[in-house]
Every structure is written in C-alpha cells, then in structure tokens.
Design a protein around this motif. Structure first.
Motif, PDB file in Angstrom:
ATOM      1  N   GLU A  19      -4.270  -2.305  31.655  1.00  0.00           N
ATOM      2  CA  GLU A  19      -5.720  -2.410  31.416  1.00  0.00           C
ATOM      3  C   GLU A  19      -6.005  -3.836  31.975  1.00  0.00           C
ATOM      4  OE1 GLU A  19      -7.699  -1.036  27.942  1.00  0.00           O
ATOM      5  OE2 GLU A  19      -9.592  -1.858  28.663  1.00  0.00           O
ATOM      6  N   ASN A  20      -5.566  -4.898  31.371  1.00  0.00           N
ATOM      7  CA  ASN A  20      -5.797  -6.095  31.863  1.00  0.00           C
ATOM      8  C   ASN A  20      -5.394  -6.487  33.407  1.00  0.00           C
ATOM      9  OD1 ASN A  20      -6.771  -8.671  31.000  1.00  0.00           O
ATOM     10  ND2 ASN A  20      -4.617  -9.554  30.893  1.00  0.00           N
ATOM     11  N   GLY A  65     -13.932  -8.116  42.999  1.00  0.00           N
ATOM     12  CA  GLY A  65     -15.574  -8.223  42.801  1.00  0.00           C
ATOM     13  C   GLY A  65     -15.827  -9.762  43.473  1.00  0.00           C
ATOM     14  N   LYS A 122      -1.487  -4.107  28.940  1.00  0.00           N
ATOM     15  CA  LYS A 122      -1.201  -5.118  29.691  1.00  0.00           C
ATOM     16  C   LYS A 122      -1.697  -4.458  31.393  1.00  0.00           C
ATOM     17  CE  LYS A 122       1.635  -8.340  31.037  1.00  0.00           C
ATOM     18  NZ  LYS A 122       0.910  -9.669  31.171  1.00  0.00           N
ATOM     19  N   LEU A 138      -8.336  -4.854  35.227  1.00  0.00           N
ATOM     20  CA  LEU A 138      -9.577  -5.494  35.208  1.00  0.00           C
ATOM     21  C   LEU A 138      -9.422  -6.843  36.088  1.00  0.00           C
ATOM     22  CD1 LEU A 138     -10.233  -5.413  31.259  1.00  0.00           C
ATOM     23  CD2 LEU A 138     -11.726  -4.616  33.071  1.00  0.00           C
ATOM     24  N   ILE A 139      -8.094  -7.536  35.988  1.00  0.00           N
ATOM     25  CA  ILE A 139      -7.915  -8.818  36.977  1.00  0.00           C
ATOM     26  C   ILE A 139      -8.156  -8.325  38.262  1.00  0.00           C
ATOM     27  CG2 ILE A 139      -6.343 -10.416  37.597  1.00  0.00           C
ATOM     28  CD1 ILE A 139      -5.089 -10.466  34.677  1.00  0.00           C
ATOM     29  N   GLU A 189     -10.075  -5.840  39.428  1.00  0.00           N
ATOM     30  CA  GLU A 189     -11.215  -5.749  39.779  1.00  0.00           C
ATOM     31  C   GLU A 189     -12.130  -7.085  39.809  1.00  0.00           C
ATOM     32  OE1 GLU A 189     -11.718  -1.789  36.823  1.00  0.00           O
ATOM     33  OE2 GLU A 189     -13.568  -2.633  37.829  1.00  0.00           O
ATOM     34  N   ILE A 190     -11.573  -7.795  39.196  1.00  0.00           N
ATOM     35  CA  ILE A 190     -12.492  -9.327  39.197  1.00  0.00           C
ATOM     36  C   ILE A 190     -12.320  -9.758  40.605  1.00  0.00           C
ATOM     37  CG2 ILE A 190     -12.457 -11.596  38.324  1.00  0.00           C
ATOM     38  CD1 ILE A 190     -12.174 -10.226  35.366  1.00  0.00           C
TER      39      ILE A 190
END
Lengths: 91, 309
Positions: free
Chosen positions: A33-34, A44, A31, A37-38, A40-41
C-alpha cells in the motif's frame, strides 16, 4: 510423555509460525500500500509539473495574443459592457 | 563404550528441543521486526495519504486554471467572431429600444448622435474623449482620409458606428450622376473595410437626401441603387448648425439648436461635425441636458427603424 512433548513442540512451532506469518502478511500488505501511495505521489508530482509547463506555455501564448489583439479585446469588453447597460435599460 | 540406546535418544531429544528453540527464537525475531515495522509503515501511509490529498487538490486547482486559460485563448483566437456575436445581440436590443421609444411605452427616449465629415486629426480625438467620459456611443459618418488610421480604429474600439458619407464629399462631382455617386460610396466602403474589417451599411448623403433631387438626379433610382448594394440612409432630426462653420455660432447657440427642441420627440438623430470646436465645447452640456430629458444614446445600425431602406 514423549508423545505429549512432541505434540507440545509442534503446537508451539505452529503458533510461532502462525504469528510470524500473520505479522508478515500484514507487513507485506502495508508495504505494498505504501509503495502504491509513493508511486501515486510521484505520478501526481509529475502531473503537476506537466500542468505547470502547459500553464506557463499557455500564459505566454495568451500574453502575446493579448498584445496583438489588444484593441479587439478592448472592443469586445466594451461591447459586453454596453450590451449589459442596454439590457438594464430595457428591463 | 558405545552409548546406550537411551543415551542416544536423550541426545536426539535435546538436539530437537534446541533446534525448535532456535527456530522459535528466529521466528520471534522476525515477528518483532515485522511488528516494529508495522508502526512505522502505518505512520508513513497516513503521511503519504495526506500528501496525496494535497497533490490531488493542487492538481484540481491547476486543471481549473488551465481550463480557464484554454477558454481565454479560445476567446482570443475567436475574438472577431465573438465581437460579431455580441454586436448582433446588442443591435437587436438597440432596435427594440428604438421601437419601444417610438411606441411611447418606454420610460426613455433614443438619441443618435452623429458626426459628419471626419475623422479630423486635431478635433475628432476630443469628441471621442467626451463620448468616452460620458460612456456614450455615437455614429461617425466618415470620408476616406489618409493619415488618421488610429482615429478610425479608436472609433471602432469604443463601439461607435462607422458609417459612410462617401469618399470625397465632392458635391458637384458625386451628384453629377448616380453611377459616380455609387462608385464614390463604394470606394469609401472598400477603404473602411480594408482598414477596419467592417462593411458599412449605413450612409448619409452629403448635404442630406434632398440634395439628390436638388442636383437633378432621380431620388427613387438612387435609393434603389443603395438598396442593391446593401445600404440604408438617414438624414437628421435636429442639428447644431455647425455645418455653417465650426465657430459659426457660439457653443451655447449650437447646443440650444438641439436641446430647445429635443423634448418634443421620442427618437432623434442629431447632426454635428467633428471639425467644429464650438460643438466640442458644448457637447458635454448637450449630453447632460439630453440625458435629463430622458434620452439614451445609441449608435446607428442598418436595422434601426430610423434608417431608411
């Protein structure tokens, strides 16, 4: 018999708690990690938007400059070309 | 009747068992939830990693694009100094080319095409068109003229040298004394510098350098004054003869005045006038014939060996 039953109960409880804890630990890790990632996205995408804005602004500035300095830019390109030609002759 | 101790113990055991069972059931439920969520989370993470890769690639491309645009903008902001830089390199090469041609070590010869007394609004553009068509550079010895700014600018943009032929070309006036001559020259230098931002450093005497002594002036003193103000000068090797008038001779005769003798030399400067329609007519053939004789065409610079200093 009573002691055996109590020990059995405790073992069973420990097993269930252990399995649940392991699964819970794995779940929380994934969770996190997800979520990273969200984030970072999102960052980005925001960086892309910022770059797009910078690119558009710079494009506009360049278009204006190219219009203002059209003759100079052409002259520069012509000198580059003539020098390349002359260097070929001198080879 | 009060429950016996045994019955109480039994009840307690049952309650404990049931509690443990409920706890195990709850834990099972939580575990099943975690297990099922893990599969979904894994798939989400894989997808998010792919998305992030795409985003990173896009970011890299856009950054590269941005860097390129920044360079372009810097080039444009500094375009004048970039032009000066490339011109310096070019003219260093041009001097080398003339030196090689003179030494006989080159497989080419050097021709300086020169056009005096312009710009002319009606005819100079035609000369520029021919030079552009053949991608040839030349030197324009200009006077101070109003109303033809765009022609001066086109000469500059097409990498022709703009040189000084005095402001007025009024021979009886400018050759009356050296100061008047120099002032007339400097007036034209200022005119060209104000218009184009370039400081001329090559000049040609109206009528050629012998005109100085013909007019009774001291040639050595004149050349010394030119040196002081940073000018070199040049006459010519060959001429079409159009100084006698634009249709003084036929185009073919104008051309042959040059091409019949040019093969004897390694470096030539050719005097023409950009008012001459017959010179314009023969210019393409002249360029082709000179090219066939092994000539390359260069614009003059102060450092060119052919320019006297």
């Amino acid at each position: 018999m009573k002691k055996i039953t109590s020990v059995l109960y405790i073992i069973i409880l420990i097993c269930f708690i252990g399995i649940t804890a392991l699964l819970g630990y794995r779940f929380l890790n994934l969770k996190n990690e997800n979520n990273s990632l969200i984030q970072e996205i999102d960052k980005g995408k925001s960086d892309i938007d910022e770059l797009d804005r910078e690119i558009n602004d710079l494009d506009k500035e360049i278009n204006i400059l190219q219009e203002d300095k059209k003759d100079l830019f052409t002259e520069y390109q012509n000198w580059l070309r003539q020098n390349k030609k002359l260097e070929e002759v001198l080879k | 009747m009060a429950k016996t101790k045994q019955e109480t113990r039994r009840s307690t055991q049952i309650i404990i068992a049931i509690s443990i069972a409920i706890i195990c059931l709850l834990l099972s439920g939580i575990s099943i939830y975690f297990y099922l969520s893990l599969k979904g989370l894994n798939e989400e993470i894989i997808k998010h990693k792919e998305d992030l890769n795409i985003i990173n690639e896009t970011l890299n491309e856009k950054q590269t694009n941005l860097d390129s645009l920044i360079q372009t903008k810097e080039d444009l902001d500094n375009i004048e100094s970039k032009i000066d830089e490339i011109k310096s390199i070019y003219f260093t090469n041009a001097v080398k080319a003339e030196e090689l041609a003179r030494s006989g070590q080159a497989n080419f010869k050097v021709c300086y095409l020169t056009f005096d007394d312009g710009p002319y609004s009606k005819t100079t553009p035609g000369f520029l068109d021919v030079l552009e068509e053949y991608d040839v550079q030349a030197t324009f010895f200009c006077l101070e003229k109003e109303g033809v700014d765009d022609i001066y600018k086109r000469e500059k943009m097409n990498c022709h040298t703009i040189a000084n032929h005095t402001a007025s070309h009024a021979i009886s006036y400018i050759y009356s004394n050296i100061d008047l001559f120099i002032n007339d020259l400097l007036e034209n230098r200022k005119f060209i510098e104000d218009l184009l931002g370039i400081k001329t450093d090559v000049m040609r005497f109206p009528g050629g350098s012998p005109q100085v002594s013909y007019s009774g002036l001291n040639s050595a003193a004149m050349v010394e004054r030119l040196r002081e103000i940073g000018y070199g000068y040049i006459d010519w090797t060959l001429t079409t003869g159009d100084g006698g008038g634009p249709t003084y001779l036929t185009p073919e005769q104008f051309m042959h005045n040059v091409t019949d003798y040019s093969s004897e030399f390694d470096v030539i400067s050719v005097l023409m006038h950009d008012y001459s329609t017959n010179t314009l007519i023969c210019l393409p053939d002249m360029i082709e014939e000179l090219t066939a004789q092994g000539y390359i065409f260069l614009p003059l610079s102060y450092d060119a060996p052919i320019v006297r200093k």
